[in-house]
Design a protein around this motif. Structure first.
Motif, mmCIF file in Angstrom:
data_model
loop_
_atom_site.group_PDB
_atom_site.id
_atom_site.type_symbol
_atom_site.label_atom_id
_atom_site.label_comp_id
_atom_site.label_asym_id
_atom_site.label_seq_id
_atom_site.Cartn_x
_atom_site.Cartn_y
_atom_site.Cartn_z
ATOM 1 N N ILE A 29 25.921 26.072 15.035
ATOM 2 C CA ILE A 29 26.601 27.388 15.354
ATOM 3 C C ILE A 29 27.712 26.927 16.317
ATOM 4 C CG2 ILE A 29 26.194 29.569 16.493
ATOM 5 C CD1 ILE A 29 23.312 29.664 15.319
ATOM 6 N N VAL A 30 29.053 27.824 16.322
ATOM 7 C CA VAL A 30 30.062 27.448 17.013
ATOM 8 C C VAL A 30 30.664 29.118 17.372
ATOM 9 C CG1 VAL A 30 30.888 25.312 15.864
ATOM 10 C CG2 VAL A 30 31.457 27.202 14.705
ATOM 11 N N GLY A 31 31.520 29.023 18.186
ATOM 12 C CA GLY A 31 32.126 30.269 18.371
ATOM 13 C C GLY A 31 33.519 30.285 17.665
ATOM 14 N N LEU A 32 33.930 31.346 17.297
ATOM 15 C CA LEU A 32 35.337 31.574 16.414
ATOM 16 C C LEU A 32 36.385 31.916 17.272
ATOM 17 C CD1 LEU A 32 33.614 33.626 13.405
ATOM 18 C CD2 LEU A 32 34.231 30.922 13.603
ATOM 19 N N ALA A 59 29.385 31.630 14.114
ATOM 20 C CA ALA A 59 29.383 30.994 12.678
ATOM 21 C C ALA A 59 28.713 29.979 12.707
ATOM 22 C CB ALA A 59 30.770 30.861 12.047
ATOM 23 N N TRP A 60 27.796 29.670 11.648
ATOM 24 C CA TRP A 60 27.375 28.394 11.284
ATOM 25 C C TRP A 60 28.474 27.600 10.463
ATOM 26 C CZ3 TRP A 60 23.207 25.540 11.978
ATOM 27 C CH2 TRP A 60 21.924 26.212 12.608
ATOM 28 N N MET A 61 28.788 26.395 11.081
ATOM 29 C CA MET A 61 29.692 25.506 10.576
ATOM 30 C C MET A 61 29.180 24.244 9.759
ATOM 31 S SD MET A 61 32.951 23.650 12.700
ATOM 32 C CE MET A 61 31.765 22.425 13.443
ATOM 33 N N TYR A 62 29.451 24.109 8.570
ATOM 34 C CA TYR A 62 29.192 22.908 7.574
ATOM 35 C C TYR A 62 30.363 22.070 7.451
ATOM 36 C CZ TYR A 62 25.021 26.099 7.077
ATOM 37 O OH TYR A 62 23.913 26.919 7.048
ATOM 38 N N PRO A 63 29.901 20.869 7.349
ATOM 39 C CA PRO A 63 31.213 19.746 6.836
ATOM 40 C C PRO A 63 31.159 20.032 5.218
ATOM 41 C CG PRO A 63 29.041 18.806 7.556
ATOM 42 C CD PRO A 63 28.935 19.909 7.790
ATOM 43 N N VAL A 64 32.123 19.729 4.728
ATOM 44 C CA VAL A 64 32.340 19.993 3.222
ATOM 45 C C VAL A 64 33.366 19.208 2.629
ATOM 46 C CG1 VAL A 64 31.768 22.526 3.183
ATOM 47 C CG2 VAL A 64 34.137 21.740 3.421
#
Length: 190
Positions: A29-32, A59-64
Motif C-alpha cells: 500500500i502506497v500514498g498517491l 492504493a495497492w501497488m503491484y509490479p507489472v
C-alpha cells in the motif's frame, strides 16, 4: 480517437521517493500524489506499476509487465469479464506477427492451466464503443518478464499477485492505462 485514447499523464504521476530494489517486486500500500476515486485500476507503464485505488489517497501497488512497442494501448476501459484459469486463443494480429509461435493455437486455442499465457486469472478490458478490446490484465508464471515491455498489449502480474488483485477488482471497475512516459508514478513511494 476516443477521449480515453487522448489521456495525458497527470502531474500526480511523478515519483518522489526511491525504494529498495527488493521491494520493487512486493505489492504494498502506497500514498498517491493525488487522490483518485477508490475502486479503480491505474497502470503506470513508465515504472511498470499497477495501482488498485483505496480510500484516503492510498492504493495497492503491484509490479507489472506491459505491451511492447506500439502494442501497448493507453486509454480508459472497464472490467467486462473476469475468468479463473482462462483459456487462451491468439488474436489474428498475434498470429500475423509471429506465426511460428502462435499459429498452432489459431483454431482451438489453449485450455486454462499452468503454462497458459493468461495465467491463473484474467480481467478482460472493454470499452462502450468496442466491447471486448482483447486487452487483458492477467497472470503469468514467468516472473522474469515483470518490469519489461514484452507482451502483446496486455498488462501482466505474477500469478500470486494476480490472484490477489482479481479478488479485489469487481466487474465494471474503471481501468486507466496511461500513455508510456519514461518516469511516471502514481505513488509518493515508488
Amino acid at each position: 480517437m476516443t477521449a480515453a485514447a487522448s489521456l495525458a499523464t497527470p502531474a500526480l504521476l511523478r515519483a518522489q521517493e526511491k525504494t529498495q530494489v527488493a521491494d520493487l517486486m512486493t505489492p504494498r500500500i502506497v500514498g498517491l500524489n493525488k487522490s483518485l476515486p477508490p475502486g479503480e485500476v491505474h497502470v503506470s507503464p513508465g515504472l511498470f506499476r499497477l495501482f488498485w485505488t483505496l480510500p484516503d489517497g492510498l492504493a495497492w501497488m503491484y509490479p507489472v509487465r506491459i505491451g511492447r512497442g506500439d502494442l501497448y494501448e493507453a486509454g480508459e476501459f472497464y472490467i467486462g469479464a473476469k475468468k479463473v484459469w482462462p483459456s487462451w486463443t491468439p488474436t489474428p494480429g498475434m498470429i500475423e506477427r509471429e506465426p511460428e509461435k502462435y499459429a498452432q493455437y489459431a483454431d482451438e486455442g489453449m485450455p486454462g492451466g499452468p503454462g497458459n499465457p493468461l495465467g491463473a486469472r484474467a480481467l478482460y478490458l472493454f470499452t462502450e464503443e468496442r466491447g471486448d478490446t482483447f486487452l487483458r490484465i492477467h497472470g503469468t508464471d514467468d516472473p522474469g518478464t515483470i518490469g519489461r515491455a514484452v507482451s502483446n498489449g496486455c498488462a501482466g502480474l505474477v500469478n500470486n499477485h494476480m490472484i490477489d488483485l482479481y479478488e479485489k477488482v469487481p466487474m465494471n471497475a474503471r481501468v486507466v492505462l496511461y500513455p508510456k512516459r519514461p518516469s511516471e508514478s502514481l505513488s509518493r513511494q515508488s
